[in-house]
Scaffold this active site. Structure first.
Site, PDB file in Angstrom:
ATOM      1  CB  SER A  27      -0.929   0.003   1.225  1.00  0.00           C
ATOM      2  OG  SER A  27      -1.839  -1.064   1.173  1.00  0.00           O
ATOM      3  N   GLY A  99      -6.159  -3.547  -7.211  1.00  0.00           N
ATOM      4  CA  GLY A  99      -7.332  -2.737  -6.926  1.00  0.00           C
ATOM      5  C   GLY A  99      -6.962  -1.381  -6.360  1.00  0.00           C
ATOM      6  CB  SER A 172     -13.335   1.312   1.068  1.00  0.00           C
ATOM      7  OG  SER A 172     -12.385   1.240   0.018  1.00  0.00           O
ATOM      8  CD  GLN A 174      -8.452  -0.575  -2.643  1.00  0.00           C
ATOM      9  OE1 GLN A 174      -9.422  -0.774  -3.361  1.00  0.00           O
ATOM     10  NE2 GLN A 174      -7.524  -1.492  -2.438  1.00  0.00           N
ATOM     11  CG  ASP A 320      -5.791  -6.685   2.538  1.00  0.00           C
ATOM     12  OD1 ASP A 320      -6.803  -7.072   1.918  1.00  0.00           O
ATOM     13  OD2 ASP A 320      -5.185  -5.635   2.260  1.00  0.00           O
ATOM     14  NE  ARG A 351      -8.286 -12.172  -0.149  1.00  0.00           N
ATOM     15  CZ  ARG A 351      -7.535 -11.084  -0.146  1.00  0.00           C
ATOM     16  NH1 ARG A 351      -7.711 -10.164   0.797  1.00  0.00           N
ATOM     17  NH2 ARG A 351      -6.601 -10.911  -1.066  1.00  0.00           N
ATOM     18  NE  ARG A 392      -3.676  -9.472   1.006  1.00  0.00           N
ATOM     19  CZ  ARG A 392      -2.470  -8.927   1.041  1.00  0.00           C
ATOM     20  NH1 ARG A 392      -1.465  -9.585   1.598  1.00  0.00           N
ATOM     21  NH2 ARG A 392      -2.250  -7.723   0.517  1.00  0.00           N
TER      22      ARG A 392
END
EC number: 2.5.1.19
Length: 438
Positions: A27, A99, A172, A174, A320, A351, A392
């Site tokens: 990141s 992403g 988020s 992002q 994550d 996930r 992951r």
């Protein structure tokens, strides 16, 4: 051994020992090259993650006219062109699997004078983008997606952006970052509030590049028209990558490892709190700051874990790290309950479903819910795991294999290179039983 192989065979190795250096934070690396490109002057980045995702972001800025030198794999020298110096690209801008790259770039490109198209790989092309294009449209941007809100993103330049006050419906980083970056180009002030605080990498690094930005947990505000000043950045070790070794050392009897200079952004370290609730033995040492980010050495020793109810307040701070946590839960005594984690269904894979299915294949009982799961700790057996191309998931089941009564075959591991190139070699050196097959 290379992460580009088709699958891994994971089985019991030895107790993990020694001092490990984890690659740079993904990141932070994305943002470092991005903000350095938009700054006035030359910036040097040390500890840059040489992964596929971050290389994609750097390559995009090269397409946009930014000169980027690579003195070594973990260094970049970026000749910034200023916020108004990007040049029209000659073709689509390929974000690969990133992403973060796509969503943050949407905020930057929305304000440029030229049109652009952001594309990604098959996995990224399934991920939701309206959460970003919606608020950018409120600012005056024109960005088209596919009919279901997925990439490619077709960005129409030449729009005059206006600052907004945006209450994000999703927690988020992002989304927040895309709006703040567009806000640099907007008239007036842009502010973002969130339902839960998320990682503040963008805010910290914009400040390091000289931008006046006010931020606190769940809130951020800046005014448009500011310029970025070149600066040198030391990227800390990636906490999400360190997470796999934190969990492995916690559950493999006899283990004791030290992970050097790991980034401990307070909005990133929910896993540490969750593991400590479960009884993990994790000690922080040598606290410092790299590029505006807190870092420390982590000393992790084996400890018998017990199941726990994971507080929903921790979920955004470990989004994550859940694949690694699920393996810790499988190895724990008792039940571990996760809720409030519906966001996991729209990551590189679903996930929640992928981890539940994989753990069941190894003999663990998992009760899946729409926004979480209950993992009943037990004995991990043999099985074949589909990672669904999710880096992951692949690394999580490499850990699971270390406690297996037999062998665990993890399929489709090439995408591990997006975030953790060399994971398998580092894991082998630490004591993992892990081998590659074509």
């Amino acid at each position: 051994m290379s992460n580009s192989t088709q699958h891994w065979i994971a089985q019991r190795g030895t107790a993990l020992q020694g001092s490990l250096t984890i690659p740079g934070d993904k990141s932070v690396s994305h943002r470092a090259v991005m903000f350095a490109a938009l700054a006035d002057g030359i910036s040097k980045i040390d500890g840059f993650l040489e992964g596929e995702d971050t290389r994609s972001t750097a390559a995009i800025f090269a397409q946009l006219g930014v000169r980027i030198e690579t003195p070594s794999a973990s260094q970049r020298i970026v000749h910034g062109v200023g916020v108004d110096g990007l040049q029209p690209p000659q073709g689509p801008l390929d974000c690969g699997n990133a992403g973060t790259g796509m969503r943050l770039l949407a905020g930057v490109l929305a304000a440029q004078r030229f049109d652009s198209v952001l594309v990604g790989d098959a996995s990224l092309s399934k991920r939701p983008m309206r959460r970003v294009t919606g608020p950018l449209a409120q600012m005056g941007a024109r960005i088209e997606t596919e009919s279901d809100g997925t990439p490619p993103l077709r960005v129409h330049g030449g729009q005059a952006l206006q600052g907004i006050t945006f209450a994000s419906p999703v927690a988020s980083a992002q989304v927040k970052s895309a709006v703040l970056l567009a806000g640099l180009y907007a008239t007036g002030e842009t502010s973002v509030s969130e339902p839960h605080p998320t990682r503040d990498y963008t805010e910290r690094m914009l400040s390091a590049f000289g931008v006046e930005i006010a931020f606190s947990p769940g809130q951020a505000r800046l005014r448009g028209g500011q310029r970025l000043r070149a600066t040198d950045i030391a990227v800390p070790a990636d906490f999400s990558s360190a997470a796999f070794f934190i969990v492995a050392a916690s559950i493999i009897p006899g283990s004791g490892v030290t992970l050097r200079a790991v980034g401990l952004n307070p909005r990133r370290t929910g896993l540490l709190a969750a593991l400590r609730l479960m009884g993990a033995d994790i000690v922080e040492d040598n606290h410092a700051e790299h590029g505006g980010e807190p870092v420390a050495d982590l000393r992790v020793r084996y400890a018998p874990l017990r199941g726990a109810q994971i507080p929903e307040a921790l979920v955004p701070d470990m989004i994550d790290e859940f694949p690694a946590l699920f393996v810790a839960a499988a190895a724990a005594r008792g039940d571990t309950v996760v809720s409030g984690a519906a966001e996991l269904r729209v990551k590189e894979s679903d996930r929640l479903a992928a981890m539940a299915t994989g753990l069941r294949a190894l003999g663990i009982v998992v009760d899946e819910t729409p926004d979480g799961a209950t993992i009943h700790g037990g004995t991990l057996g043999s099985g074949v795991i589909e990672s669904h191309g999710d880096h992951r998931i692949a690394m999580a089941f490499a850990i699971a294999g270390q406690l297996s009564t037999g062998t665990v075959q993890v399929n489709d591991v090439a995408n591990v290179a997006t975030s953790f190139p060399g994971f398998d070699s580092l894991a082998q050196g630490a004591g993992f039983g892990l081998s590659a097959r074509p």
